[in-house]
Design a protein around this motif. Structure first.
Motif, mmCIF file in Angstrom:
data_model
loop_
_atom_site.group_PDB
_atom_site.id
_atom_site.type_symbol
_atom_site.label_atom_id
_atom_site.label_comp_id
_atom_site.label_asym_id
_atom_site.label_seq_id
_atom_site.Cartn_x
_atom_site.Cartn_y
_atom_site.Cartn_z
ATOM 1 N N PRO A 122 1.431 8.586 2.928
ATOM 2 C CA PRO A 122 1.272 8.264 1.429
ATOM 3 C C PRO A 122 -0.263 8.336 0.763
ATOM 4 C CG PRO A 122 2.828 6.779 2.724
ATOM 5 C CD PRO A 122 2.085 7.652 3.685
ATOM 6 N N ALA A 123 -0.939 7.997 1.491
ATOM 7 C CA ALA A 123 -2.427 7.792 1.051
ATOM 8 C C ALA A 123 -3.095 9.454 0.715
ATOM 9 C CB ALA A 123 -3.639 7.109 1.614
ATOM 10 N N THR A 124 -2.634 10.217 1.291
ATOM 11 C CA THR A 124 -2.989 11.764 1.351
ATOM 12 C C THR A 124 -2.353 12.549 0.338
ATOM 13 O OG1 THR A 124 -1.857 12.429 3.249
ATOM 14 C CG2 THR A 124 -4.097 11.713 3.585
ATOM 15 N N ARG A 125 -1.247 12.058 -0.433
ATOM 16 C CA ARG A 125 -0.338 12.911 -1.169
ATOM 17 C C ARG A 125 -1.153 13.319 -2.397
ATOM 18 N NH1 ARG A 125 5.327 9.895 -2.144
ATOM 19 N NH2 ARG A 125 5.691 11.675 -3.544
ATOM 20 N N VAL A 126 -2.067 12.615 -2.854
ATOM 21 C CA VAL A 126 -2.635 13.092 -4.108
ATOM 22 C C VAL A 126 -3.892 14.352 -3.739
ATOM 23 C CG1 VAL A 126 -4.434 12.575 -5.789
ATOM 24 C CG2 VAL A 126 -2.615 11.124 -5.444
ATOM 25 N N ILE A 127 -4.500 14.078 -2.714
ATOM 26 C CA ILE A 127 -5.408 15.037 -2.054
ATOM 27 C C ILE A 127 -4.888 16.163 -1.707
ATOM 28 C CG2 ILE A 127 -5.820 13.875 0.145
ATOM 29 C CD1 ILE A 127 -8.508 15.990 -1.931
ATOM 30 N N ALA A 176 -3.036 19.681 4.748
ATOM 31 C CA ALA A 176 -2.877 20.559 3.637
ATOM 32 C C ALA A 176 -2.604 21.928 3.983
ATOM 33 C CB ALA A 176 -3.813 20.564 2.537
ATOM 34 N N GLY A 177 -2.724 22.168 5.351
ATOM 35 C CA GLY A 177 -2.150 23.431 5.709
ATOM 36 C C GLY A 177 -3.502 24.457 5.443
ATOM 37 N N LEU A 178 -4.605 24.283 5.213
ATOM 38 C CA LEU A 178 -5.382 25.089 5.099
ATOM 39 C C LEU A 178 -5.838 26.204 6.083
ATOM 40 C CD1 LEU A 178 -8.146 23.178 2.783
ATOM 41 C CD2 LEU A 178 -6.227 24.578 1.785
ATOM 42 N N ASP A 179 -6.320 27.027 5.794
ATOM 43 C CA ASP A 179 -6.751 28.399 6.866
ATOM 44 C C ASP A 179 -7.975 27.707 7.478
ATOM 45 O OD1 ASP A 179 -4.650 29.974 6.173
ATOM 46 O OD2 ASP A 179 -5.902 31.055 4.807
ATOM 47 N N THR A 180 -8.257 28.108 8.546
ATOM 48 C CA THR A 180 -9.593 27.730 9.210
ATOM 49 C C THR A 180 -10.826 28.182 8.783
ATOM 50 O OG1 THR A 180 -9.328 29.626 11.006
ATOM 51 C CG2 THR A 180 -8.043 27.634 11.509
ATOM 52 N N ASP A 181 -10.437 29.515 8.035
ATOM 53 C CA ASP A 181 -11.926 29.789 7.611
ATOM 54 C C ASP A 181 -12.431 29.684 6.110
ATOM 55 O OD1 ASP A 181 -9.850 31.191 6.228
ATOM 56 O OD2 ASP A 181 -10.557 33.316 6.303
ATOM 57 N N LEU A 221 0.762 -1.283 -0.151
ATOM 58 C CA LEU A 221 0.125 0.029 0.008
ATOM 59 C C LEU A 221 0.849 1.131 -0.143
ATOM 60 C CD1 LEU A 221 -2.937 -0.986 2.642
ATOM 61 C CD2 LEU A 221 -3.251 -0.265 0.300
ATOM 62 N N VAL A 222 1.640 1.151 1.010
ATOM 63 C CA VAL A 222 2.682 2.394 0.806
ATOM 64 C C VAL A 222 3.431 2.657 -0.351
ATOM 65 C CG1 VAL A 222 4.883 3.290 2.303
ATOM 66 C CG2 VAL A 222 2.856 2.382 3.674
ATOM 67 N N GLU A 223 3.809 1.626 -0.884
ATOM 68 C CA GLU A 223 4.555 1.624 -2.144
ATOM 69 C C GLU A 223 3.971 2.412 -3.329
ATOM 70 O OE1 GLU A 223 8.107 -0.782 -3.727
ATOM 71 O OE2 GLU A 223 6.488 -1.809 -4.685
ATOM 72 N N ASP A 231 -15.456 17.583 9.882
ATOM 73 C CA ASP A 231 -14.368 16.553 9.973
ATOM 74 C C ASP A 231 -13.537 16.691 8.704
ATOM 75 O OD1 ASP A 231 -15.337 15.615 12.265
ATOM 76 O OD2 ASP A 231 -16.193 13.705 11.475
ATOM 77 N N ALA A 232 -14.038 16.955 7.611
ATOM 78 C CA ALA A 232 -13.436 16.988 6.162
ATOM 79 C C ALA A 232 -12.413 18.404 6.402
ATOM 80 C CB ALA A 232 -14.091 16.999 5.047
ATOM 81 N N THR A 233 -13.076 19.257 7.063
ATOM 82 C CA THR A 233 -12.369 20.747 7.309
ATOM 83 C C THR A 233 -11.143 20.542 8.172
ATOM 84 O OG1 THR A 233 -14.322 22.068 6.821
ATOM 85 C CG2 THR A 233 -12.593 22.983 7.822
ATOM 86 N N ALA A 234 -11.364 19.900 9.174
ATOM 87 C CA ALA A 234 -10.231 19.802 10.228
ATOM 88 C C ALA A 234 -9.143 19.040 9.495
ATOM 89 C CB ALA A 234 -10.731 19.063 11.241
ATOM 90 N N ALA A 235 -9.502 17.834 8.731
ATOM 91 C CA ALA A 235 -8.695 16.836 8.031
ATOM 92 C C ALA A 235 -7.899 17.817 7.206
ATOM 93 C CB ALA A 235 -9.390 15.577 7.594
ATOM 94 N N LEU A 236 -8.472 18.346 6.146
ATOM 95 C CA LEU A 236 -7.707 19.237 5.170
ATOM 96 C C LEU A 236 -6.845 20.153 5.743
ATOM 97 C CD1 LEU A 236 -10.760 19.477 2.526
ATOM 98 C CD2 LEU A 236 -8.737 18.016 2.273
#
Length: 238
Positions: free
Chosen positions: A132-137, A180-185, A66-68, A171-176
């Protein structure tokens, strides 16, 4: 000081690579659910007890695969985005990244099945796979974020029809924000549309690979490009 690998370390890496290559071939012939360390051991000319010194269990082997695969897919997406010389041309970056995801997936259907196909019963992916799984998103979210930061690169995002995304995407907002370092707003509407785009890109690829577009779509590549273009427009791109 840079570590110089010993002969034993190099040999271990080479054997581990050989085991993983054999396991990926087994994915193609047997599928993830039927992956067997004993079969892999036979393929590399080793007794199963020797393979366990490199890969302790079937689950560890699945995790390594999976990681590979996630890393290969992520690297392909990142390279495509990085290859767009004009960093302000966010639409070109979005299109190139999505196309790279499809190209890798079509070229590695059995690896894609491991990543996005039916879950393997009894196996739970550990935290090691999350990065690794989040690299694309992460890359896609970065492009979308850039589009809404660059002056004139994105039009205002109108509220969509129907119920608001706000109650469901916390939950998606918190995860992103975390990955990805998105702003809180970040507006819930943009988060919701990003999730829709992400799932649609991979859903379209899955439909193509599993044969669900047969009889409906004659040119898969053109159709995929059309989907990607519509998604970009829906995300507020110009």
């Amino acid at each position: 000081m840079e570590h110089t690998r010993t002969a034993r370390e190099r040999a271990r890496e080479e054997i581990t690579t050989e085991i993983l290559e054999a396991a990926r071939r087994r994915l193609a012939s047997d599928g993830p659910a039927n992956l067997s360390l004993r079969a892999v051991a036979r393929d590399v000319g080793m007794v199963s007890s020797a393979v366990y010194r490199y890969v302790p269990s079937r689950d560890d082997l699945l995790t390594a695969l999976l990681v590979e695969a996630y890393d290969e897919l992520g690297a392909a997406a990142e390279a495509a985005d990085d290859g767009v010389s004009d960093r302000t041309d966010v639409r070109a970056r979005w299109t190139a990244t999505c196309r790279a995801v499809r190209s890798w997936s079509v070229g590695h259907p059995h690896d894609y099945a491991l990543l996005y196909g039916s879950p393997v019963i009894g196996y739970a992916a550990p935290r090691d796979t999350v990065g690794p799984a989040t690299r694309v998103i992460v890359r896609l979210v970065g492009i979308i974020s850039s589009a809404h930061e660059i002056g004139g690169a994105a039009r205002p995002l109108p509220e969509g029809p129907g119920p608001s995304f706000e109650p469901s995407v916390g939950d998606a907002t918190a995860a992103l924000r975390e990955v990805a370092g998105l702003d809180t707003d970040v507006p819930p509407e943009l988060v919701g549309r990003t999730l829709m785009a992400w799932s649609t890109v991979f859903g379209t690829i899955s439909f193509e690979l599993w044969g669900h577009l047969v009889g409906s779509v004659s040119d898969h590549e053109t159709y995929f490009d059309s989907v990607v273009s519509r998604l970009w427009h829906d995300l507020g791109g110009v």
